[in-house]
Design a protein around this motif. Structure first.
Motif, PDB file in Angstrom:
ATOM      1  N   LEU A 177       0.828  -1.208   0.000  1.00  0.00           N
ATOM      2  CA  LEU A 177       0.000   0.000   0.000  1.00  0.00           C
ATOM      3  C   LEU A 177       0.864   1.260   0.000  1.00  0.00           C
ATOM      4  O   LEU A 177       0.549   2.232  -0.694  1.00  0.00           O
ATOM      5  N   ARG A 178       1.961   1.249   0.763  1.00  0.00           N
ATOM      6  CA  ARG A 178       2.853   2.413   0.760  1.00  0.00           C
ATOM      7  C   ARG A 178       3.440   2.647  -0.631  1.00  0.00           C
ATOM      8  O   ARG A 178       3.648   3.793  -1.046  1.00  0.00           O
ATOM      9  N   SER A 179       3.703   1.560  -1.370  1.00  0.00           N
ATOM     10  CA  SER A 179       4.243   1.704  -2.722  1.00  0.00           C
ATOM     11  C   SER A 179       3.234   2.347  -3.665  1.00  0.00           C
ATOM     12  O   SER A 179       3.603   2.846  -4.738  1.00  0.00           O
ATOM     13  N   GLU A 180       1.954   2.350  -3.276  1.00  0.00           N
ATOM     14  CA  GLU A 180       0.894   2.999  -4.052  1.00  0.00           C
ATOM     15  C   GLU A 180       0.561   4.380  -3.488  1.00  0.00           C
ATOM     16  O   GLU A 180      -0.483   4.950  -3.785  1.00  0.00           O
ATOM     17  N   SER A 181       1.463   4.917  -2.636  1.00  0.00           N
ATOM     18  CA  SER A 181       1.312   6.244  -2.015  1.00  0.00           C
ATOM     19  C   SER A 181       0.125   6.303  -1.065  1.00  0.00           C
ATOM     20  O   SER A 181      -0.487   7.366  -0.880  1.00  0.00           O
ATOM     21  N   ILE A 182      -0.211   5.170  -0.449  1.00  0.00           N
ATOM     22  CA  ILE A 182      -1.268   5.118   0.562  1.00  0.00           C
ATOM     23  C   ILE A 182      -0.613   5.232   1.938  1.00  0.00           C
ATOM     24  O   ILE A 182       0.339   4.512   2.234  1.00  0.00           O
ATOM     25  N   GLU A 183      -1.127   6.144   2.783  1.00  0.00           N
ATOM     26  CA  GLU A 183      -0.524   6.387   4.090  1.00  0.00           C
ATOM     27  C   GLU A 183      -1.328   5.821   5.252  1.00  0.00           C
ATOM     28  O   GLU A 183      -0.782   5.632   6.338  1.00  0.00           O
ATOM     29  N   HIS A 184      -2.622   5.575   5.033  1.00  0.00           N
ATOM     30  CA  HIS A 184      -3.419   4.982   6.119  1.00  0.00           C
ATOM     31  C   HIS A 184      -4.559   4.169   5.514  1.00  0.00           C
ATOM     32  O   HIS A 184      -4.967   4.385   4.351  1.00  0.00           O
ATOM     33  N   PRO A 216     -14.846   9.850  -0.358  1.00  0.00           N
ATOM     34  CA  PRO A 216     -13.635  10.438   0.233  1.00  0.00           C
ATOM     35  C   PRO A 216     -13.032   9.507   1.272  1.00  0.00           C
ATOM     36  O   PRO A 216     -13.718   8.612   1.790  1.00  0.00           O
ATOM     37  N   PRO A 217     -11.747   9.695   1.630  1.00  0.00           N
ATOM     38  CA  PRO A 217     -11.122   8.836   2.636  1.00  0.00           C
ATOM     39  C   PRO A 217     -11.787   8.988   3.995  1.00  0.00           C
ATOM     40  O   PRO A 217     -12.323  10.045   4.326  1.00  0.00           O
ATOM     41  N   GLN A 218     -11.764   7.921   4.770  1.00  0.00           N
ATOM     42  CA  GLN A 218     -12.235   7.953   6.146  1.00  0.00           C
ATOM     43  C   GLN A 218     -11.016   7.843   7.071  1.00  0.00           C
ATOM     44  O   GLN A 218      -9.917   7.559   6.607  1.00  0.00           O
ATOM     45  N   PRO A 219     -11.163   8.097   8.372  1.00  0.00           N
ATOM     46  CA  PRO A 219     -10.026   7.883   9.272  1.00  0.00           C
ATOM     47  C   PRO A 219      -9.556   6.426   9.204  1.00  0.00           C
ATOM     48  O   PRO A 219     -10.334   5.527   8.892  1.00  0.00           O
ATOM     49  N   GLY A 220      -8.292   6.221   9.497  1.00  0.00           N
ATOM     50  CA  GLY A 220      -7.789   4.849   9.419  1.00  0.00           C
ATOM     51  C   GLY A 220      -6.450   4.667  10.115  1.00  0.00           C
ATOM     52  O   GLY A 220      -5.800   5.631  10.542  1.00  0.00           O
ATOM     53  N   GLU A 231      -5.774  12.554   7.721  1.00  0.00           N
ATOM     54  CA  GLU A 231      -5.206  13.075   6.479  1.00  0.00           C
ATOM     55  C   GLU A 231      -3.748  12.648   6.387  1.00  0.00           C
ATOM     56  O   GLU A 231      -3.057  12.500   7.415  1.00  0.00           O
ATOM     57  N   ALA A 232      -3.279  12.472   5.147  1.00  0.00           N
ATOM     58  CA  ALA A 232      -1.869  12.159   4.942  1.00  0.00           C
ATOM     59  C   ALA A 232      -1.009  13.358   5.325  1.00  0.00           C
ATOM     60  O   ALA A 232      -1.489  14.499   5.406  1.00  0.00           O
TER      61      ALA A 232
END
Length: 235
Positions: free
Chosen positions: A142-149, A171-175, A230-231
């Motif tokens: 997931l980090r390799s896809e620029s996902i932070e949470h 939209p993104p939710q908390p995680g 948020e990232a």
């Protein structure tokens, strides 16, 4: 070779083996023959053999390599047996490919099926255990896809061939953060929720003014962390 004929580090035997120099030419010709055989076999098994391989395709390719390995070097081995093995592998692979198009059940048995690794920002621990996928490897993907949470992830599928397909939450939710805990400087840059906590094991969210004292209702893990909203801001 008899034991009395063996001499330690004999240069001719060390580099050439127990064959005449003339066999080098035959080895060259055998190499060309098997290289062409491998290319033709892969071509006949379909375009998939040039892409990411499934279990069956990998087994077919390694079987071809094993069939070629000995005859290419052994002067007492002919070329017909590898041809027969290649024919069996090609016919078998094409049969499996044709059968999977007609039967979903046969495809699941031979190719495996798609599995959901992340669902609505939460890890599917049972499936991860089933496919032997460690949490850190999943987080690295997931980090390799620029996902932070995890709150940014709607679905993460593991395909039958081992590839991953990512669908974003919009939209993104908390995680749960995906940043390694030793990278404290970067973790501090992420914006956190004041009233939402994430289970450190599965990412289950819990709304609470303070860290929950109870175990996660989804995986029974005891530890929680504030959820990321948020990232980190990019400089």
């Amino acid at each position: 070779m008899k034991p009395e004929d063996f001499h330690l580090f004999e240069p001719l035997r060390f580099f050439l083996g127990d064959v005449p120099w003339s066999f080098l030419l035959e080895t060259f010709l055998r190499g060309i023959f098997f290289y062409i055989l491998l290319l033709v076999s892969m071509r006949l098994m379909g375009k998939r053999m040039g892409a990411q391989l499934s279990r069956n395709e990998m087994a077919a390719l390694t079987s071809l390599a094993a069939a070629i390995g000995v005859p290419i070097q052994a002067p007492d081995r002919g070329l017909v047996p590898p041809l027969v093995i290649a024919l069996v592998i090609i016919v078998g692979q094409r049969f499996i490919a044709a059968r999977t198009l007609k039967s979903k059940k046969f495809e699941e048995v031979t190719q495996d099926d798609i599995a959901i690794m992340v669902e609505d920002g939460r890890l599917n621990l049972d499936k991860m255990e089933e496919v032997v996928l460690p949490q850190e490897r999943l987080f690295a993907k997931l980090r390799s896809e620029s996902i932070e949470h995890l709150g940014q992830v709607k679905r993460l599928y593991m395909e039958a061939n081992g590839n991953f397909t990512l669908l974003l939450q919009d939209p993104p939710q908390p995680g749960l953060t995906l940043i390694p805990d030793w990278d404290e400087e970067y973790i501090q840059q992420q914006k956190r929720s004041s009233d939402t906590f994430a289970c450190l094991r599965c990412g289950q969210l819990e709304r609470s003014p303070k860290e929950p004292a109870h175990a996660c209702p989804r995986c029974q893990h005891q530890r929680w962390t504030t959820a990321v909203t948020e990232a980190a801001a990019q400089e």
